[in-house]
Enzyme design. Sequence first.
Site, PDB file in Angstrom:
ATOM      1  N   TYR A   1      -0.793   8.426  -3.032  1.00 33.50           N
ATOM      2  CA  TYR A   1      -0.210   8.430  -4.801  1.00 33.50           C
ATOM      3  C   TYR A   1      -1.649   8.658  -5.305  1.00 33.50           C
ATOM      4  O   TYR A   1      -1.324   9.058  -5.938  1.00 33.50           O
ATOM      5  CB  TYR A   1      -0.314   6.706  -4.611  1.00 33.50           C
ATOM      6  CG  TYR A   1       1.254   5.980  -4.290  1.00 33.50           C
ATOM      7  CD1 TYR A   1       2.169   6.386  -3.518  1.00 33.50           C
ATOM      8  CD2 TYR A   1       0.843   4.407  -4.808  1.00 33.50           C
ATOM      9  CE1 TYR A   1       3.177   6.355  -3.338  1.00 33.50           C
ATOM     10  CE2 TYR A   1       2.303   4.122  -4.862  1.00 33.50           C
ATOM     11  CZ  TYR A   1       3.070   4.412  -3.799  1.00 33.50           C
ATOM     12  OH  TYR A   1       4.634   4.249  -3.844  1.00 33.50           O
ATOM     13  N   GLY A   2      -2.344   8.910  -4.398  1.00 33.60           N
ATOM     14  CA  GLY A   2      -3.970   9.891  -5.302  1.00 33.60           C
ATOM     15  C   GLY A   2      -4.344  10.667  -5.426  1.00 33.60           C
ATOM     16  O   GLY A   2      -4.845  11.346  -6.122  1.00 33.60           O
TER      17      GLY A   2
ATOM     18  N   CYS B   1      -3.858  -1.051  -2.788  1.00 33.14           N
ATOM     19  CA  CYS B   1      -3.804   0.142  -2.209  1.00 33.14           C
ATOM     20  C   CYS B   1      -4.893   0.414  -4.269  1.00 33.14           C
ATOM     21  O   CYS B   1      -4.513  -0.016  -5.352  1.00 33.14           O
ATOM     22  CB  CYS B   1      -2.866   1.102  -3.148  1.00 33.14           C
ATOM     23  SG  CYS B   1      -2.565   2.817  -2.999  1.00 33.14           S
TER      24      CYS B   1
ATOM     25  N   GLU C   1      -6.920  10.245   8.749  1.00 33.40           N
ATOM     26  CA  GLU C   1      -5.295  10.485   8.973  1.00 33.40           C
ATOM     27  C   GLU C   1      -5.340  11.296  10.197  1.00 33.40           C
ATOM     28  O   GLU C   1      -4.816  11.497  10.918  1.00 33.40           O
ATOM     29  CB  GLU C   1      -4.695  11.308   8.149  1.00 33.40           C
ATOM     30  CG  GLU C   1      -4.117   9.766   6.999  1.00 33.40           C
ATOM     31  CD  GLU C   1      -2.904   9.531   6.825  1.00 33.40           C
ATOM     32  OE1 GLU C   1      -2.194   9.769   6.458  1.00 33.40           O
ATOM     33  OE2 GLU C   1      -2.821   8.059   6.109  1.00 33.40           O
TER      34      GLU C   1
ATOM     35  N   ASP D   1       0.189  -1.216  -0.040  1.00 35.68           N
ATOM     36  CA  ASP D   1       0.140   0.783  -0.018  1.00 35.68           C
ATOM     37  C   ASP D   1       0.612   1.466   0.180  1.00 35.68           C
ATOM     38  O   ASP D   1       2.181   1.361   0.350  1.00 35.68           O
ATOM     39  CB  ASP D   1      -1.402   0.165   1.548  1.00 35.68           C
ATOM     40  CG  ASP D   1      -1.989   1.253   1.483  1.00 35.68           C
ATOM     41  OD1 ASP D   1      -2.664   1.173   0.319  1.00 35.68           O
ATOM     42  OD2 ASP D   1      -1.822   2.106   2.602  1.00 35.68           O
ATOM     43  N   SER D   2       0.757   2.007  -0.433  1.00 32.66           N
ATOM     44  CA  SER D   2       1.424   3.365  -0.528  1.00 32.66           C
ATOM     45  C   SER D   2       1.099   3.966   1.354  1.00 32.66           C
ATOM     46  O   SER D   2       2.170   4.648   1.432  1.00 32.66           O
ATOM     47  CB  SER D   2       0.333   4.611  -0.822  1.00 32.66           C
ATOM     48  OG  SER D   2      -1.269   5.083  -0.486  1.00 32.66           O
TER      49      SER D   2
ATOM     50  N   CYS E   1     -11.591   3.166  -1.850  1.00 30.57           N
ATOM     51  CA  CYS E   1      -9.881   3.690  -1.178  1.00 30.57           C
ATOM     52  C   CYS E   1     -10.470   2.942   0.015  1.00 30.57           C
ATOM     53  O   CYS E   1     -10.713   3.172   0.870  1.00 30.57           O
ATOM     54  CB  CYS E   1      -9.892   5.300  -1.017  1.00 30.57           C
ATOM     55  SG  CYS E   1      -8.392   6.168   0.269  1.00 30.57           S
ATOM     56  N   THR E   2      -8.829   2.104   0.561  1.00 32.45           N
ATOM     57  CA  THR E   2      -8.210   1.816   1.791  1.00 32.45           C
ATOM     58  C   THR E   2      -8.962   2.486   3.156  1.00 32.45           C
ATOM     59  O   THR E   2      -8.545   2.042   3.944  1.00 32.45           O
ATOM     60  CB  THR E   2      -7.520   1.019   1.750  1.00 32.45           C
ATOM     61  OG1 THR E   2      -6.168   1.512   1.380  1.00 32.45           O
ATOM     62  CG2 THR E   2      -7.195  -0.516   0.487  1.00 32.45           C
ATOM     63  N   HIS E   3      -8.618   3.811   3.014  1.00 29.50           N
ATOM     64  CA  HIS E   3      -9.117   3.991   3.935  1.00 29.50           C
ATOM     65  C   HIS E   3     -10.716   4.229   4.785  1.00 29.50           C
ATOM     66  O   HIS E   3     -11.221   4.686   5.622  1.00 29.50           O
ATOM     67  CB  HIS E   3      -8.241   6.295   4.065  1.00 29.50           C
ATOM     68  CG  HIS E   3      -6.951   6.157   3.919  1.00 29.50           C
ATOM     69  ND1 HIS E   3      -6.097   6.181   3.161  1.00 29.50           N
ATOM     70  CD2 HIS E   3      -6.376   6.914   4.924  1.00 29.50           C
ATOM     71  CE1 HIS E   3      -4.961   5.665   3.925  1.00 29.50           C
ATOM     72  NE2 HIS E   3      -5.139   6.585   5.424  1.00 29.50           N
TER      73      HIS E   3
END
Lengths: 247, 247
Positions: free
Chosen positions: A39-40, A70, A150, A7-8, A180-182
């Site tokens: 990266y997005g 990601c 974040e 992942d980033s 998106c994994t967040h």
Amino acid sequence: MKIGVFDSGIGGLTVVKSMLEHSLFEEIIYFGDTARVPYGVKDKNTITRYAIEAVEFFKNFEIDLIVVACNTVSAYALDEMRESSACPVIGVVEAGVLATANALKNKDSNILILGTKATINSKAYENALKTRGYKNLEAKATGLFVPIVEEEIYCGKVLDATLEHYFKEVQKPDAIILGCTHFPLISEPIKNYFSKKILIIHSGDAIVEYLENEFEFTHKYDKPTLKFFASENPDALKAVAAKWLSL
Amino acid sequence: MKIGVFDSGIGGLTVVKSMLEHSLFEEIIYFGDTARVPYGVKDKNTITRYAIEAVEFFKNFEIDLIVVACNTVSAYALDEMRESSACPVIGVVEAGVLATANALKNKDSNILILGTKATINSKAYENALKTRGYKNLEAKATGLFVPIVEEEIYCGKVLDATLEHYFKEVQKPDAIILGCTHFPLISEPIKNYFSKKILIIHSGDAIVEYLENEFEFTHKYDKPTLKFFASENPDALKAVAAKWLSL
């Protein structure tokens, strides 16, 4: 099976969480490119270059499979990673598309795709879903969701105003792809903005479904070996991993 | 005088804008490390490594001075950049501190310092202001301001909720240091949250003040040569430059 998860940054840990819940692997080696995250907001050339470097990193280990956790990398650089890699490479986008198709039989369903600017610009989800016959697709770049997570904001006025900002003109969907994994960390508020009945596609669960479909798992590993690497500050990554994965 | 301006991305263009308004330079070479932006979430080692690479980049040009238009780099890596550079290197933090000291004679003034997580953690502004005798300092990492500006949100509910989120428990200051070059784009809403009478310290204006103090400028250059470089997608950087600088 020994796998590498790329992942980033830290977002891919939500994918590892799903994997741990299903006890699929003997060993998981996680690499987060924290020195160059996110990266997005970057372009295809840069994302591809970084992704190939991740393949090189995993060559230090004898792994059987690389999972790209990601969405942005999965959307842009999967083919290039496969060319560089000796082992198979699978990504969350193809897994998410398969999970959507498995869950949503009605091709007229309204599907809302959320992601970073880069993932949405790639049209990776849109094109794959169109190929499978889905017509009513809306894709929305929700660039503030990553920094909000974040900042550890999971509810309250900032998040409410941001949901309103992005969704006020969006038609109520039948399903939302959290591209998106967040985003799983704020899936409840996202879901509740529209209605509790909406189907949510989550990259981690989608990957598990995809893997169980593609490979035969004969063992359950309740205590897999976990190794975490980061291009900067691995201790910070390990701290987040300990928290999110209850290690 | 021919100068190099370094920033992690596009934010430093607000510093270039102040320089252009004062017509100080014959040629300005701007380098934005857009492939690795943002720096404000990264650690000292990584920031320093990238900053030294920027010094190397500027060695391709015969420049007389490097201006570090990024608060995070100025806070962490200025000494290391100076060691690697043949020409002088000045940063927005020292300039901002000087501008604050020049404008604010009362050492009991309440000063609010805003910046990225990295800049605030560095305590660079705090330590320098304490050395100059200021006692009433509050520093606040406002991590969402950069992505909000990058989403081109300059007013409205998302910004209002975010201001409330960060400032609800902050004492009304006499001066606010905008310790990130993205923040001038939302300086009015920041100022208005407290009161219109607050002194605002802006990195671009501070750098001009610092330069005019340190160097003797004998010419005015109304049409300086501008060159823009970026580590990814220079066209996108040039497009933002054209918009922000009215080129």
